[in-house]
Design a protein around this motif. Structure first.
Motif, mmCIF file in Angstrom:
data_model
loop_
_atom_site.group_PDB
_atom_site.id
_atom_site.type_symbol
_atom_site.label_atom_id
_atom_site.label_comp_id
_atom_site.label_asym_id
_atom_site.label_seq_id
_atom_site.Cartn_x
_atom_site.Cartn_y
_atom_site.Cartn_z
ATOM 1 N N CYS A 3 57.769 -63.669 -24.494
ATOM 2 C CA CYS A 3 57.669 -62.504 -25.370
ATOM 3 C C CYS A 3 56.615 -62.680 -26.452
ATOM 4 O O CYS A 3 56.091 -61.704 -26.963
ATOM 5 N N SER A 4 56.312 -63.905 -26.808
ATOM 6 C CA SER A 4 55.335 -64.135 -27.874
ATOM 7 C C SER A 4 53.897 -64.016 -27.382
ATOM 8 O O SER A 4 52.981 -63.911 -28.183
ATOM 9 N N LEU A 15 61.185 -59.856 -21.803
ATOM 10 C CA LEU A 15 62.213 -58.910 -22.235
ATOM 11 C C LEU A 15 63.322 -58.781 -21.188
ATOM 12 O O LEU A 15 64.498 -58.640 -21.538
ATOM 13 N N SER A 16 62.965 -58.844 -19.916
ATOM 14 C CA SER A 16 63.979 -58.803 -18.856
ATOM 15 C C SER A 16 64.918 -60.001 -18.963
ATOM 16 O O SER A 16 66.136 -59.865 -18.823
ATOM 17 N N CYS A 17 64.350 -61.159 -19.212
ATOM 18 C CA CYS A 17 65.164 -62.370 -19.390
ATOM 19 C C CYS A 17 66.050 -62.243 -20.625
ATOM 20 O O CYS A 17 67.233 -62.598 -20.591
ATOM 21 N N LEU A 18 65.489 -61.725 -21.705
ATOM 22 C CA LEU A 18 66.256 -61.524 -22.928
ATOM 23 C C LEU A 18 67.415 -60.567 -22.686
ATOM 24 O O LEU A 18 68.535 -60.802 -23.160
ATOM 25 N N HIS A 42 56.787 -55.629 -30.014
ATOM 26 C CA HIS A 42 56.531 -55.027 -28.705
ATOM 27 C C HIS A 42 56.458 -53.508 -28.783
ATOM 28 O O HIS A 42 55.775 -52.878 -27.974
ATOM 29 N N SER A 43 57.140 -52.910 -29.728
ATOM 30 C CA SER A 43 57.092 -51.453 -29.857
ATOM 31 C C SER A 43 55.718 -50.978 -30.310
ATOM 32 O O SER A 43 55.360 -49.824 -30.103
ATOM 33 N N LEU A 50 55.991 -51.446 -21.198
ATOM 34 C CA LEU A 50 56.504 -52.383 -22.195
ATOM 35 C C LEU A 50 57.360 -51.666 -23.233
ATOM 36 O O LEU A 50 58.403 -52.169 -23.645
ATOM 37 N N GLN A 51 56.960 -50.469 -23.633
ATOM 38 C CA GLN A 51 57.764 -49.690 -24.576
ATOM 39 C C GLN A 51 59.107 -49.301 -23.953
ATOM 40 O O GLN A 51 60.135 -49.340 -24.622
ATOM 41 N N LEU A 52 59.095 -48.952 -22.668
ATOM 42 C CA LEU A 52 60.337 -48.629 -21.972
ATOM 43 C C LEU A 52 61.264 -49.839 -21.936
ATOM 44 O O LEU A 52 62.460 -49.737 -22.232
#
Length: 83
Positions: A3-4, A15-18, A42-43, A50-52
């Motif tokens: 994510c970073s 994000l999927s993993c999170l 990310h927003s 990515l926003q979704l």
């Protein structure tokens, strides 16, 4: 770590993993501040996929044990562009 990175593909994977970790209660409540900061970052990225994924992750956060104490806490401390 995924994510970073500013790569859209890696961020979506991160994000999927999170999402999976949060859904399975594998994230400590103390990590909420960092998670919300990551979602805020990310927003601000222009990619729609990515926003979704970010919105989907927010929904999972609010449905989990990590749920912030109040909406005001989220808005004041971790303002997200799409809220």
């Amino acid at each position: 770590m995924a994510c970073s990175v500013k790569s859209v593909k890696l961020s979506v994977i991160g994000l999927s993993c999170l999402q999976k970790l949060i859904s399975h209660d594998a994230v400590a409540s103390s990590a909420l501040k960092e998670i919300l900061a990551t979602l805020r970052d990310h927003s601000e990225m222009p990619d729609e996929s990515l926003q979704l994924k970010t919105l989907q992750t927010m929904l999972i956060v609010f449905q989990s044990h990590l749920r912030p104490e109040s909406e005001v806490a989220v808005m004041n401390g971790y303002h997200l562009n799409f809220l």
